[in-house]
Design an enzyme around this catalytic site. Structure first.
Site, PDB file in Angstrom:
ATOM      1  N   GLU A 247      66.441  91.542  41.895  1.00 41.72           N
ATOM      2  CA  GLU A 247      67.665  91.633  41.104  1.00 41.72           C
ATOM      3  C   GLU A 247      67.391  90.972  39.754  1.00 41.72           C
ATOM      4  OE1 GLU A 247      70.975  89.522  42.842  1.00 41.72           O
ATOM      5  OE2 GLU A 247      72.442  90.533  41.558  1.00 41.72           O
TER       6      GLU A 247
ATOM      7  N   GLU B 127      81.724  88.320  37.144  1.00 35.25           N
ATOM      8  CA  GLU B 127      81.826  87.739  38.476  1.00 35.25           C
ATOM      9  C   GLU B 127      82.762  86.538  38.425  1.00 35.25           C
ATOM     10  OE1 GLU B 127      77.705  88.297  40.844  1.00 35.25           O
ATOM     11  OE2 GLU B 127      77.550  86.900  39.183  1.00 35.25           O
TER      12      GLU B 127
END
Ligand SMILES: *[C@@H]1O[C@H](CO)[C@@H](O)[C@H](O)[C@H]1NC(C)=O
Length: 245
Positions: free
Chosen positions: A142, A226
């Site tokens: 990621e 987020e």
């Protein structure tokens, strides 16, 4: 008569043959999803069960082949150290493209937050995997590019120091989320207008962190926010575009 006038006013507000085709959507379901023009938007409340209260909806404001515009509004309480969601816009990716075979991933984004007294990040999120058919909700690797970090939060792993990539300096964090290796480039202060070739970040990781570019396929290319806790707050992306070539 009143009804007829109302109808003709609506027709005048949305002329047929408008030069800028626009789509709109309201996404309040946990995984409320929209796609069009090679882009996608997802409300993506994957961690909402960690909250004691709160909610979030995402709105697609427009799109064209040149990009997408959207915003998301949230309030989240409880579960302080848990991410509640990752509402994002993404470029739809053709399967089976090795990172080493991609020459450029040119992207730009302009965004704002209505309230920065929050605990949240604003970040690109990119998954890669050796299996071109790997699930798109994780990868072997990621790559995150944190354009902003508000409040007492930090990426997975630990900082390995300051690095210079794409003409900017970043604090690079490296760690694991289960078996997935996570690289997070964190801007020292919010970057609200960003334009880069993200292939530069992969090149850096290949040359300095052992990233196996010739065996990893690009799975996703997304940017969003987020939230941990706080709000109400509205995150607005006034323009996002990305092109993989
Ligand atoms: C990926 O999926 C496609 C379509 O189902 C299949 O043809 C291909 O063999 C798969 N690739 C791998 C490496 O499993």
């Amino acid at each position: 008569m009143k009804l007829l006038l109302f109808v003709s006013a609506l027709a005048a507000a949305t002329p047929l043959g408008s030069l800028e085709p626009r789509q709109q959507a309201t996404l309040c379901d946990q995984y409320g999803y929209w796609s069009g023009n090679g882009y996608e938007v997802n409300n993506n409340l994957w961690g909402e069960s960690a909250a004691t209260s709160g909610s979030q909806c995402t709105y697609v404001d427009g799109s064209s082949s040149g990009g997408v515009q959207w915003h998301t509004t949230w309030t989240w309480n409880g579960g302080d150290n848990n991410v509640k969601s990752f509402a994002y816009s993404g470029r739809q990716i053709t399967k089976g493209q090795k990172i080493s075979s991609i020459s450029s991933i040119q992207t730009s984004v302009s965004w704002s937050y209505s309230n920065t007294n929050i605990r949240a990040d604003v970040a690109y999120d990119i998954f890669t995997a050796a299996d071109p058919n790997h699930s798109t909700s994780s990868g072997d690797y990621e790559l995150m590019i944190w354009l902003a970090k508000y409040g007492s939060i930090s990426p997975i792993g630990s900082s390995v120091g300051t690095v210079n990539v794409g003409g900017r300096s970043w604090d690079l964090w490296v760690g694991y989320n289960g078996a997935m290796k996570v690289f997070s480039f964190v801007a020292p202060s919010p970057v609200t207008s960003f334009s880069a070739n993200v292939k530069d970040f992969f090149n850096y990781l290949q040359n300095n962190q052992g990233f196996p570019a010739s065996s990893q396929n690009l799975l996703t290319f997304q940017i969003g926010t987020e939230p941990f806790t706080g709000g109400p707050a509205t995150f607005t992306v006034s323009q996002f575009s990305a092109n993989v070539s």
